[in-house]
Design a protein around this motif. Structure first.
Motif, PDB file in Angstrom:
ATOM      1  N   LEU A 194     -17.971 -29.066  53.926  1.00 50.50           N
ATOM      2  CA  LEU A 194     -18.263 -30.691  53.542  1.00 50.50           C
ATOM      3  C   LEU A 194     -17.197 -31.394  53.514  1.00 50.50           C
ATOM      4  O   LEU A 194     -17.208 -32.877  53.518  1.00 50.50           O
ATOM      5  N   PHE A 195     -15.839 -31.027  53.185  1.00 50.91           N
ATOM      6  CA  PHE A 195     -14.766 -31.640  52.913  1.00 50.91           C
ATOM      7  C   PHE A 195     -13.631 -31.415  53.484  1.00 50.91           C
ATOM      8  O   PHE A 195     -13.199 -30.209  53.632  1.00 50.91           O
ATOM      9  N   THR A 196     -12.947 -32.185  54.296  1.00 49.67           N
ATOM     10  CA  THR A 196     -11.769 -31.850  55.311  1.00 49.67           C
ATOM     11  C   THR A 196     -10.691 -31.528  54.488  1.00 49.67           C
ATOM     12  O   THR A 196      -9.728 -30.585  54.921  1.00 49.67           O
ATOM     13  N   TYR A 197     -10.520 -31.839  53.017  1.00 46.28           N
ATOM     14  CA  TYR A 197      -9.364 -31.242  52.394  1.00 46.28           C
ATOM     15  C   TYR A 197      -9.706 -30.333  51.541  1.00 46.28           C
ATOM     16  O   TYR A 197      -8.747 -29.602  50.770  1.00 46.28           O
ATOM     17  N   ALA A 198     -10.910 -29.432  51.452  1.00 46.41           N
ATOM     18  CA  ALA A 198     -11.051 -28.396  50.705  1.00 46.41           C
ATOM     19  C   ALA A 198     -10.388 -27.100  51.599  1.00 46.41           C
ATOM     20  O   ALA A 198     -10.187 -26.996  52.699  1.00 46.41           O
ATOM     21  N   PRO A 210     -17.068 -34.891  56.395  1.00 45.76           N
ATOM     22  CA  PRO A 210     -18.467 -34.184  57.278  1.00 45.76           C
ATOM     23  C   PRO A 210     -19.500 -34.363  56.277  1.00 45.76           C
ATOM     24  O   PRO A 210     -20.648 -34.408  56.941  1.00 45.76           O
ATOM     25  N   ILE A 211     -19.562 -34.320  54.878  1.00 47.12           N
ATOM     26  CA  ILE A 211     -20.805 -34.527  54.130  1.00 47.12           C
ATOM     27  C   ILE A 211     -21.475 -35.777  54.638  1.00 47.12           C
ATOM     28  O   ILE A 211     -22.572 -36.183  54.471  1.00 47.12           O
ATOM     29  N   ILE A 239     -21.150 -25.020  51.950  1.00 43.88           N
ATOM     30  CA  ILE A 239     -20.488 -24.884  51.008  1.00 43.88           C
ATOM     31  C   ILE A 239     -19.273 -25.889  51.060  1.00 43.88           C
ATOM     32  O   ILE A 239     -19.274 -26.757  52.025  1.00 43.88           O
ATOM     33  N   HIS A 240     -18.468 -25.937  50.109  1.00 43.19           N
ATOM     34  CA  HIS A 240     -17.766 -27.251  50.068  1.00 43.19           C
ATOM     35  C   HIS A 240     -16.663 -27.188  51.396  1.00 43.19           C
ATOM     36  O   HIS A 240     -16.443 -28.368  51.625  1.00 43.19           O
ATOM     37  N   TYR A 258     -11.293 -25.208  55.095  1.00 40.47           N
ATOM     38  CA  TYR A 258     -11.749 -26.083  55.997  1.00 40.47           C
ATOM     39  C   TYR A 258     -11.339 -25.889  57.361  1.00 40.47           C
ATOM     40  O   TYR A 258     -10.306 -25.623  57.729  1.00 40.47           O
ATOM     41  N   ASP A 259     -12.188 -25.639  58.413  1.00 41.36           N
ATOM     42  CA  ASP A 259     -11.961 -25.416  59.814  1.00 41.36           C
ATOM     43  C   ASP A 259     -12.880 -26.485  60.453  1.00 41.36           C
ATOM     44  O   ASP A 259     -13.816 -26.709  60.585  1.00 41.36           O
TER      45      ASP A 259
END
Length: 106
Positions: A86-90, A13-14, A82-83, A93-94
């Motif tokens: 920005l990141f699908t593996y964080a 997403p970032i 926030i992270h 993440y929704d």
């Protein structure tokens, strides 16, 4: 599945957020006070798995870069990424999350 494939998560997403705001990799590197490198930003955009600390570092640089583009009124309404945005593996993440900053592009 081998370990290399497990660490590559595809475009993140970032990448779309940076494109929408007109921010380049160099913009993030230039504005960061935390020794962020072009290689780190490129890995973040392409989906190479980063550590939590590096995800946060990239997120801070992104927020500062966007903040500098806003006027005073927009700064009051700006939603900081926030992270997990920005990141699908964080963790946290929704995929259904809607970017509150989309109002700047309507």
């Amino acid at each position: 599945m081998n370990e290399e494939n497990e660490r590559n998560h595809g475009p993140q997403p970032i990448d779309a957020i940076m494109a929408r705001w007109g921010i380049s990799n160099h913009d993030l590197v230039d504005i960061s006070t935390e020794q962020l490198t072009h290689k780190q930003v490129q890995k973040a955009r392409q989906g190479r798995q980063l550590t939590l600390k590096l995800m946060q570092k990239v997120g801070r640089a992104l927020n500062v870069c966007i903040w500098n583009k806003l006027n005073a009124e927009q700064k009051e309404q700006y939603f900081e990424y926030i992270h997990k945005h920005l990141f699908t593996y964080a963790k946290g993440y929704d995929a259904q999350w809607k970017d509150p900053n989309d109002r700047y592009f309507s």
